[in-house]
Scaffold this active site. Sequence first.
Site, mmCIF file in Angstrom:
data_model
loop_
_atom_site.group_PDB
_atom_site.id
_atom_site.type_symbol
_atom_site.label_atom_id
_atom_site.label_comp_id
_atom_site.label_asym_id
_atom_site.label_seq_id
_atom_site.Cartn_x
_atom_site.Cartn_y
_atom_site.Cartn_z
ATOM 1 N N ALA A 1 0.769 -1.021 0.039
ATOM 2 C CA ALA A 1 0.088 -0.057 0.041
ATOM 3 C C ALA A 1 0.863 1.386 -0.071
ATOM 4 C CB ALA A 1 -1.130 -0.052 1.132
ATOM 5 N N TYR A 2 1.817 1.139 0.826
ATOM 6 C CA TYR A 2 2.854 2.207 0.500
ATOM 7 C C TYR A 2 3.528 2.563 -0.794
ATOM 8 C CZ TYR A 2 7.136 4.871 1.803
ATOM 9 O OH TYR A 2 8.093 5.906 1.909
ATOM 10 N N ALA A 3 3.972 1.549 -1.019
ATOM 11 C CA ALA A 3 4.420 1.822 -2.459
ATOM 12 C C ALA A 3 3.320 2.245 -3.736
ATOM 13 C CB ALA A 3 5.196 0.446 -3.028
#
EC number: 1.5.1.50
Length: 240
Positions: A151-153
């Site tokens: 999700a961060y990426a």
Amino acid sequence: MGKTQPLPILITGGGRRIGLALAWHFINQKQPVIVSYRTHYPAIDGLIKAGAQCIQADFSTNDGVMAFADEVLKSTHGLRAILHNASAWMAEKPGAPLTDVLACMMQIHVNTPYLLNHALERLLRGHGHAASDIIHFTDYVVERGSDKHIAYAASKAALDNMTRSFARKLAPEVKVNSIAPSLILFNEHDDAEYRQQALNKSLMKTAPGEKEVIDLVDYLLTSCFVTGRSLPLDGGRHLR
């Protein structure tokens, strides 16, 4: 006639680490600074004493983002630049609802800069050709992906794409670029084994510190031509 006061630079997440270093860099150049912070670290008091305008903000909701934008609009008639440094780091792990992880990462890395860029656009316009800047801080993982921080990426990749869209929208008055760093500096609690493993991921095998980011920000601010680009700051990590 007196000398015209420079327009302030807005730095989100300016209470610690790279955001704090950028704030002090501009303060030392006699450049007015507006800083957002969520947690009142002791460093905030130092910034206020040095003349920075520090505004507490909660970017975890759209209402919080817009409340912050309203405070900025009340405080200045223009902005020299917006540096979107505010960030969060959340992994997919047992016990953490995946929908919450994705929503959190998208909120801070996509919704917040998207809403602020729109809300504060008029503060950036009207100052001349290539006279204003927006800089998004993305991440090396935009290029490579991450199996532990999906999700961060994804959220940083969306921010990277917004760089090009806002560059198209705001040119030629406003330049919009992103900086995609990998390891810049360690946390105090990082042990020696972790540090060595992290250093070995890049060709340059060093954590360059905040100055490397500051120098690249200065380059983008002084350029009259570069826009819609993502500038990597990864020590050749993509070649490992």
